[in-house]
Write an enzyme that holds these catalytic residues in place. Structure first.
Site, PDB file in Angstrom:
ATOM      1  N   HIS A 130     -13.932  -0.046  -6.527  1.00 18.36           N
ATOM      2  CA  HIS A 130     -14.061   0.894  -5.412  1.00 18.36           C
ATOM      3  C   HIS A 130     -14.951   2.063  -5.814  1.00 18.36           C
ATOM      4  O   HIS A 130     -14.731   2.698  -6.857  1.00 18.36           O
ATOM      5  CB  HIS A 130     -12.678   1.380  -4.974  1.00 18.36           C
ATOM      6  CG  HIS A 130     -11.902   0.309  -4.269  1.00 18.36           C
ATOM      7  ND1 HIS A 130     -10.554   0.126  -4.413  1.00 18.36           N
ATOM      8  CD2 HIS A 130     -12.322  -0.652  -3.385  1.00 18.36           C
ATOM      9  CE1 HIS A 130     -10.164  -0.896  -3.660  1.00 18.36           C
ATOM     10  NE2 HIS A 130     -11.220  -1.388  -3.030  1.00 18.36           N
ATOM     11  N   GLU A 177     -13.827   5.606  -7.037  1.00 18.58           N
ATOM     12  CA  GLU A 177     -12.827   5.642  -8.103  1.00 18.58           C
ATOM     13  C   GLU A 177     -13.516   5.742  -9.465  1.00 18.58           C
ATOM     14  O   GLU A 177     -13.362   4.892 -10.342  1.00 18.58           O
ATOM     15  CB  GLU A 177     -11.899   4.432  -7.959  1.00 18.58           C
ATOM     16  CG  GLU A 177     -11.158   4.481  -6.626  1.00 18.58           C
ATOM     17  CD  GLU A 177     -10.370   3.224  -6.265  1.00 18.58           C
ATOM     18  OE1 GLU A 177     -10.167   2.366  -7.134  1.00 18.58           O
ATOM     19  OE2 GLU A 177      -9.947   3.115  -5.094  1.00 18.58           O
ATOM     20  N   HIS A 231      -8.084   0.819 -11.129  1.00 19.08           N
ATOM     21  CA  HIS A 231      -8.381   1.503  -9.867  1.00 19.08           C
ATOM     22  C   HIS A 231      -7.806   2.904  -9.987  1.00 19.08           C
ATOM     23  O   HIS A 231      -7.121   3.230 -10.957  1.00 19.08           O
ATOM     24  CB  HIS A 231      -7.692   0.794  -8.691  1.00 19.08           C
ATOM     25  CG  HIS A 231      -8.380  -0.460  -8.245  1.00 19.08           C
ATOM     26  ND1 HIS A 231      -9.090  -0.548  -7.077  1.00 19.08           N
ATOM     27  CD2 HIS A 231      -8.457  -1.690  -8.820  1.00 19.08           C
ATOM     28  CE1 HIS A 231      -9.585  -1.769  -6.931  1.00 19.08           C
ATOM     29  NE2 HIS A 231      -9.208  -2.497  -7.973  1.00 19.08           N
ATOM     30  N   GLU A 235      -3.287   1.630 -11.094  1.00 15.12           N
ATOM     31  CA  GLU A 235      -3.731   2.764 -10.275  1.00 15.12           C
ATOM     32  C   GLU A 235      -3.586   3.971 -11.178  1.00 15.12           C
ATOM     33  O   GLU A 235      -2.464   4.412 -11.460  1.00 15.12           O
ATOM     34  CB  GLU A 235      -2.865   2.912  -9.023  1.00 15.12           C
ATOM     35  CG  GLU A 235      -2.995   1.770  -8.045  1.00 15.12           C
ATOM     36  CD  GLU A 235      -4.260   1.813  -7.193  1.00 15.12           C
ATOM     37  OE1 GLU A 235      -5.081   2.733  -7.368  1.00 15.12           O
ATOM     38  OE2 GLU A 235      -4.419   0.914  -6.361  1.00 15.12           O
TER      39      GLU A 235
HETATM   40  O1  0X9 Z   1      -5.757  -1.200  -1.806  1.00 17.23           O
HETATM   41  C1  0X9 Z   1      -6.262  -1.487  -2.902  1.00 17.23           C
HETATM   42  O2  0X9 Z   1      -7.237  -2.229  -3.021  1.00 17.23           O
HETATM   43  C2  0X9 Z   1      -5.667  -0.888  -4.176  1.00 17.23           C
HETATM   44  N1  0X9 Z   1      -5.451   0.512  -4.011  1.00 17.23           N
HETATM   45  S1  0X9 Z   1      -6.725   1.540  -3.951  1.00 17.23           S
HETATM   46  O3  0X9 Z   1      -6.234   2.868  -3.637  1.00 17.23           O
HETATM   47  N2  0X9 Z   1      -7.404   1.626  -5.376  1.00 17.23           N
HETATM   48  O4  0X9 Z   1      -7.654   1.038  -3.001  1.00 17.23           O
HETATM   49  C3  0X9 Z   1      -4.324  -1.530  -4.450  1.00 17.23           C
HETATM   50  C4  0X9 Z   1      -4.364  -3.008  -4.536  1.00 17.23           C
HETATM   51  C5  0X9 Z   1      -2.995  -3.518  -4.753  1.00 17.23           C
HETATM   52  N3  0X9 Z   1      -2.871  -4.788  -4.178  1.00 17.23           N
HETATM   53  C6  0X9 Z   1      -2.087  -5.075  -3.085  1.00 17.23           C
HETATM   54  N4  0X9 Z   1      -1.277  -4.218  -2.569  1.00 17.23           N
HETATM   55  N5  0X9 Z   1      -2.257  -6.282  -2.654  1.00 17.23           N
HETATM   56 ZN    ZN Z   2      -9.290   0.954  -5.705  1.00 12.96          ZN
END
Ligand code: 0X9
Ligand code: ZN
Length: 412
Positions: free
Chosen positions: A158, A161, A287, A357
């Site tokens: 991302h 990030e 991330h 994260e």
């Molecule tokens: O939403 C995402 O891609 C990730 N969080 S972020 O804030 N870095 O964008 C988390 C991905 C975790 N995966 C799932 N919840 N499937």
């Molecule tokens: Zn992310």
């Protein structure tokens, strides 16, 4: 005559590249939103609408989404606060310590040329805009590294990030320099493993985010969606459970899944890379932010059916949490999202897979979040070093964590 001809060609080209949909009809502004949500079902409802959830609390989440998504939150009566992310922030001088693409490339070139016997720099593919996606391979036995146990670490899926890029860069430097200094633990790990580190999976997005000298809060890559909007969410574009919940079909959305699984050169590069290194047993994708250690599944609420695989993820996540203080949990406890890296790497290849994260824990109400300032870099690198070394160590047989008598699968 000549000029007329050029103008005519230019006119034709302008026509040829006119977007199908009129770009003026699409509002590409993204909105910061505080949205009421009291459990994972409500968070999934929000994620399903296309909003990217950045912070979760007991009874609300903070998310970013398009005007359309903001309206649907309003309709549901869930929206508490929102503001458009249009104000340009100045790039603070204190953030100069973050690496942009050129600085990172220079650093990777310099490090790998300083340690040519134990490291190799290679491009695993090119981004939409043609930037090389760099991977560094580290092993004490590069010639026979394919027969050693491998772990892969990546950052920068991302764009905004940026902290997630600083950790992989640091671990490359740490492993190489400590090896050079004769650190016995690092020498043992490097000599017996095949370590792959891909710091910036989405170079176009990262560069775009800082391209004006002020942050844009950009998330996706920079593919043209041919309707005036740009970007696919690379962490919704992987091919396991792709097209399920928590990923948007709308190109303007922050969580746009793309027209098909692996539609993007960046996710294809990771796919090809992982598939050509069959010795990979461990994967970690960095991330930001929220201080979490996540493991599959993310596209369904059910946990991994294979009990041992489930336990390995749980035990390892819990162990790593002792070092970095993050909260270990299944990804979908946060919210359902389909097409992420780790659901694919575990689902398709049975690689033990984690998403960290990183810091900070929350958005700090305007400060922090994706832009916590360069002063946090050393501390976040330090607290995640032990988890990284632990993962490298256990690549020979992650199942060792369940049964001490288990020997290595890979015998160097
Ligand atoms: O939403 C995402 O891609 C990730 N969080 S972020 O804030 N870095 O964008 C988390 C991905 C975790 N995966 C799932 N919840 N499937
Ligand atoms: Zn992310």
């Amino acid at each position: 005559m000549r000029i007329t001809k050029i103008l005519a060609v230019a006119g034709f080209m302008a026509l040829a590249f006119l977007p199908i949909e009129n770009a003026h009809t699409i509002d590409t502004t993204q909105y910061w939103m505080k949205i009421r949500a009291k459990d994972k079902y409500e968070r999934t409802l929000i994620a399903n609408s296309g909003v990217s959830i950045e912070t979760t609390r007991e009874d609300f989440v903070v998310g970013i989404g398009s005007l359309e998504e903001k309206k649907s939150m309003e309709k549901l009566g869930l929206l508490e606060v929102s503001f458009p992310l249009t104000e340009e922030m100045d790039f603070p001088t204190k953030d100069a310590a973050f690496h942009n693409y050129t600085e990172m490339t220079d650093k990777l070139r310099s490090l790998t040329s300083q340690y040519p016997t134990i490291s190799q720099l290679s491009s695993i593919g090119k981004s939409v805009e043609g930037r090389d996606i760099w991977a560094v391979r580290i092993s004490g036995n590069l010639q026979q590294a394919d027969s050693l146990a491998a772990a892969v670490f990546m950052g920068g899926h991302h764009a905004r990030e940026h902290l997630s890029i600083e950790l992989p860069i640091y671990y490359i430097e740490y492993l190489l320099t400590e090896y050079g200094k004769g650190n016995p633990r690092v020498q043992r790990l490097v000599n017996s493993r095949d370590i792959h580190i891909i710091p910036m999976v989405n170079p176009d997005g990262a560069e775009y985010d800082i391209s004006t000298g002020s942050y844009k809060s950009w998330r996706k890559n920079r593919t043209s969606n041919n309707n005036g909007t740009y970007g696919v969410d690379l962490n919704r574009n992987y091919g396991f459970g792709w097209g399920g919940g928590g990923a948007s079909t709308s190109p303007n959305s922050e969580t746009y899944r793309g027209p098909k699984a692996f539609s993007e050169p960046e996710s294809i590069a990771i796919k090809n890379f992982v598939e050509t290194h069959q010795n990979i047993t461990i994967l970690l994708s960095f991330h930001t932010y929220s201080q979490l250690i996540l493991y599959p599944w993310g596209h369904v609420y059910e946990s991994i059916a294979n009990t041992r695989d489930k336990q390995v993820h749980e035990v390892m996540a819990k162990k790593m949490a002792e070092w970095n203080g993050y909260k270990p949990q299944q990804s979908s406890e946060l919210y359902i999202a389909s097409g992420d890296t780790t659901d694919w790497s575990y689902g398709e290849h049975k690689i033990i897979s984690f998403t960290f994260e990183l810091d900070p824990g929350n958005s700090g109400w305007g400060s922090g979040g994706f832009y916590p300032g360069a002063q946090v870099i050393p501390e976040v690198q330090r607290k995640n070093l032990e988890p990284v070394l632990y993962l490298i160590d256990h690549a020979d047989n992650p199942y060792r964590v369940l049964d001490q008598s288990n020997g290595p699968i890979f015998k160097p």
